[in-house]
Design a protein around this motif. Sequence first.
Motif, short mmCIF file in Angstrom:
data_model
loop_
_atom_site.label_atom_id
_atom_site.label_comp_id
_atom_site.label_asym_id
_atom_site.label_seq_id
_atom_site.Cartn_x
_atom_site.Cartn_y
_atom_site.Cartn_z
N UNK A 114 71.26 24.50 78.52
CA UNK A 114 69.99 23.89 78.11
C UNK A 114 70.21 22.70 77.18
N UNK A 140 62.25 11.16 69.06
CA UNK A 140 60.91 11.51 69.52
C UNK A 140 60.97 12.47 70.72
N UNK A 141 61.61 12.05 71.79
CA UNK A 141 61.68 12.91 72.98
C UNK A 141 62.56 14.13 72.73
N UNK A 166 60.55 16.56 70.62
CA UNK A 166 59.45 17.15 71.40
C UNK A 166 59.99 18.18 72.40
N UNK A 167 61.10 17.83 73.04
CA UNK A 167 61.69 18.77 74.01
C UNK A 167 62.27 19.99 73.29
N UNK A 217 61.78 14.89 83.25
CA UNK A 217 62.35 15.27 81.94
C UNK A 217 61.44 14.90 80.76
N UNK A 218 60.36 14.19 81.04
CA UNK A 218 59.47 13.83 79.93
C UNK A 218 58.92 15.11 79.27
N UNK A 219 59.03 15.19 77.94
CA UNK A 219 58.49 16.38 77.28
C UNK A 219 56.97 16.47 77.40
N UNK A 260 61.43 23.80 73.89
CA UNK A 260 62.51 24.68 74.33
C UNK A 260 62.60 25.91 73.45
N UNK A 313 67.29 14.44 78.04
CA UNK A 313 65.89 14.07 77.75
C UNK A 313 65.86 13.08 76.58
N UNK A 358 59.04 19.08 83.11
CA UNK A 358 59.23 20.53 83.18
C UNK A 358 59.08 21.21 81.83
N UNK A 359 59.29 20.43 80.74
CA UNK A 359 59.14 21.04 79.41
C UNK A 359 57.71 21.56 79.22
N UNK A 408 64.92 -0.07 85.02
CA UNK A 408 65.16 1.27 84.43
C UNK A 408 64.00 2.21 84.76
N UNK A 424 70.38 19.40 78.91
CA UNK A 424 69.07 18.88 79.33
C UNK A 424 68.34 18.25 78.15
N UNK A 425 68.48 18.90 76.99
CA UNK A 425 67.87 18.33 75.77
C UNK A 425 68.49 16.96 75.49
N UNK A 485 66.64 5.36 75.61
CA UNK A 485 66.81 4.12 76.40
C UNK A 485 65.45 3.50 76.70
N UNK A 491 62.55 10.56 85.27
CA UNK A 491 61.80 10.19 84.07
C UNK A 491 60.63 11.10 83.85
N UNK A 492 59.86 11.28 84.89
CA UNK A 492 58.70 12.15 84.80
C UNK A 492 59.13 13.60 84.61
N UNK A 517 55.08 15.29 80.29
CA UNK A 517 54.57 15.46 81.66
C UNK A 517 55.49 16.32 82.53
N UNK A 524 64.08 5.53 87.33
CA UNK A 524 63.76 6.88 86.85
C UNK A 524 62.42 7.38 87.37
N UNK A 540 67.12 9.63 77.62
CA UNK A 540 66.15 8.86 78.41
C UNK A 540 65.04 8.34 77.51
N UNK A 583 55.08 8.86 82.02
CA UNK A 583 56.19 9.01 81.08
C UNK A 583 56.65 7.66 80.52
N UNK A 593 64.55 26.06 80.55
CA UNK A 593 65.63 25.07 80.50
C UNK A 593 66.93 25.68 81.01
#
Lengths: 811, 117
Positions: free
Chosen positions: B86, B57-58, B61-62, A38-40, B66, B93, A44-45, A16, B89-90, B99, A35-36, A42, A20, B96, B25, B74
């Motif tokens: 947008x 969590x993610x 944070x996102x 979409x990570x909040x 946003x 995120x 684009x966020x 996995x 994408x949330x 998972x 993965x990188x 690291x 990613x 991911x 990440x 976004x």
Amino acid sequence: MKPVKAALAFILLILWIYLLDHPISFKSTTLPAIGNFLSPFTGFWQNAVAPDVRSGTFQSGALKDKTQVLWDDRLVPHVFAEDERDAFYVSGYLVASQRLWQMDMLARSAMGRLAEVLGGERLIARDKEQRRMGMLFGAENAVRGWKQDSVHFGYIEAYCSGVNDYIRQLKSRDLPLEYKLMGFTPEPWTPLKTAAIVKYMAQSLCSREYDLEAANTKAFLGDSLYNLLYPDFPEGLSPVIPPGTEWGFSADTSGNATESVLDQLESLYLRPNTLPPPGQGSNNWAVSGSRTQSGYPILCNDPHLRLTLPSIWFENQIKCPEFNAYGVSVPGIPGILIGFNENIAWGETNVGHDVADWYRIKWADENRDAYILDGERIPVTVKIEEIRVKNAKTIYDTVRYTGWGPVPVEDASSPRYGLAYHWIAHEIPQSFEMLVFLNLMKAKNYEDYYRALNGYKSPAQNFVFASKDGDIALTVNGQLPIKKPGQGKYVQDGSVSANAWQGYIPYENNPRTKNPARGFVSSANQHSTDPSYPYYYNGDFEYFRGRTLNRLLTSKDRFSGEDMEAMQNDNYSLKAAENLPFMLSLLDSTGNADPERQMTIRALRNWNFHFGPDAPEATFFNTWYRKMYRLTFDELYGSKDSSQLQYPKMYFTSMLLKDEDHSIFDLKSTADLSETARDIVNLAFNQAWQEVDRDPDGKILPWSQASKSKVQHLANLPGFSRENIKIGGIGDALNAMANGSGPSWRMIVELGEKPRARVIFPGGQNGNPGSRYYDNMIDDWASGKYQEAHFVKQAEEVKALYTQHFSAGHE
Amino acid sequence: MNNKILYGLLVFLVLGYLMQFFLPWYSLAFAGIAAGYMSKGKPAQSLALFFLAGVIFWGLAAYLKDSASSSILSARIGILFGDQPPGALLGLTALIGGITGGLGGWCGALFGKYIRQ
């Protein structure tokens, strides 16, 4: 069971993460490592919430003294440096903080280093072309020349240090978004990269020539038709330097250039390179105080370049003990290219002289390690270009350099001959070319301006000038080759040394005008002079905007700043004004009795020739004219070699229309008929009626909807561009919107006690697509509005959103 | 909610938050492994628990980033990813994050069970 289960779970987790953590290619698109990305923490966020500027204190061993930077509400930095060299360091740091990825891409594009980070066959081919055309060679030569002036080379190095100190402190989460998307990281900035961007500008502005196409077309059309359609100096021009100007010198014009060597060839010349898109012109003018409402001189400039996001321009003010200047810079090039200070203002438009020529060389033998010049065998220099490719083997490409220049294409079918490319921007400059801008930033009067311009090489520009003490001037500036009449229009014989340029026109003989009686100076990429100029020149010139501009500048006695705004945004098309009345007069009334056609024809009769955003007349005229143009020159378009031919300037269609029975109107596809202008105009009208852009109800679209103006992201990423912008204009109007190019910076400076500047550009200061300063000026720009530039004398006058302090020392 | 779960969540969030400042990440999975191991829960339960924790969590944070940026970026990235809003994408995120956290927690719980048996 348990260890197996745990191990399986772990393998699943590793898979996995692996999936990613790597870019995924799908058809022609490559998704970033998701993965990188979409990570909040690291991805684009982080760019979404990145501050526009990081306030704070910064120390560097490269600095001598303190510098304060204040960012105003338009995100324009005002640099207050105690030391001139420090000002360059800080400029580099600031521009990198806003435009790092853009600088990187411009330099890579110029140097042929895109495939290295992006891969792909298309970019490999592009890199090869750039290398084989000598772009990297030219940049390397530039650095070689710049080093001769150690003081100013030190300024470039300071600028590079500033960029590099910014890069060094970047954490991977703070990388500009496009790096994250494309999966590479910035490398150190060098003077070579600055030189590459200078070459990028030269390629955009002074590499346009038609030597190959002209040779082909001349052979194709025959001399008499060719000379009629492609004259060096057509009638009715309104050149940059007012006609009647006394030159005060003469030039040796004896001898003619050797003609095209086409007749020795078995087939047409095939262009080995991509020409820059047309439409990269500009307007500038200055009006003397005697002709302005305020009594102060006013200088205006709007360079028309390819419109991109991030914008090609970065607005800034730099103050140090030696100068206090405001204006725009190109990211990657130190200094202010268009701007003003307390005493003077300056700006540029492109000159358009042909400074790139092709020479047909004769190889000494099939090994191609030597060529023949004046009967002698001259060895070539071999340059091996190393083109690195992402995820693939490095390519080594051998380019042979003759005394003329590189041989971009070696044609296996013609083993004895090759074409060598001679371009002014390959030559080693005598000094830092950008010194002209540093000296303009310091200039106080005309004498300083005159001295500043000396030594500038390329791309040649029409440097407009105005000063607080009342002078206005314009100089066609840059090194301009001395040519024999006709030289450089076609491919020349490279086995004869006499075909070389005969040196350069001395600086003092460059075309110039100072305080002309008409009270204004102006340029819009038209011919520099009338034919009385003692030196021969040819090139690619504009035929409409200059005449419109000069007519407007003589249309009233006194001008205000608002008049200048209206002129820069003027959508009047002289091409339409000169062609449409003829076209309408030749239109067959019986064939167009349909009420809808009648309505359109009536609207066209009443149209004011303005390509306004709401004008459907502009949409129809544009389609109709284009059809007529194609039908008129069907000889060229219908040829199987149409892509290797030169097309006449649109200026000539209205003249041809006066001669209704001219043979050019006879369609080649109808051997038994003999068409006239009347037939062509009617046929074009019918075609346009069928094909013009319409809305779902069948109504002809207003111009802004048909022209679909946009400001495109540099890498053309969907969502990062601004599309369907409501703006008027056309290439031959002063508001020259065409082919993705247009007014990339509009500036109007009134040189009163304190200079007042209205400015705008189609984009924003920050290159981060997540910033509100990414494209915040586009709407104002499209609707013709301006913003006031905050030119200040003291730091206290800036209402700062952000403050940065730079000082000597180590972090 | 029993103490073991709370303890595991705390470990996950604190470790996850700290590690993501310095590590890539996927350090979220390391946090999941540690939390799954320490919370001593059943593997399936840990998978579900840290999946949910990762989503929140993610996702949170996102979401905070946003809304702080008025969805300017976004929205652009959404267009780039095939005209997605947008919110998609949330959601992606968060998924991911879920998972990654869930798989980590599951592995951690399985390791714990194996080592402690």
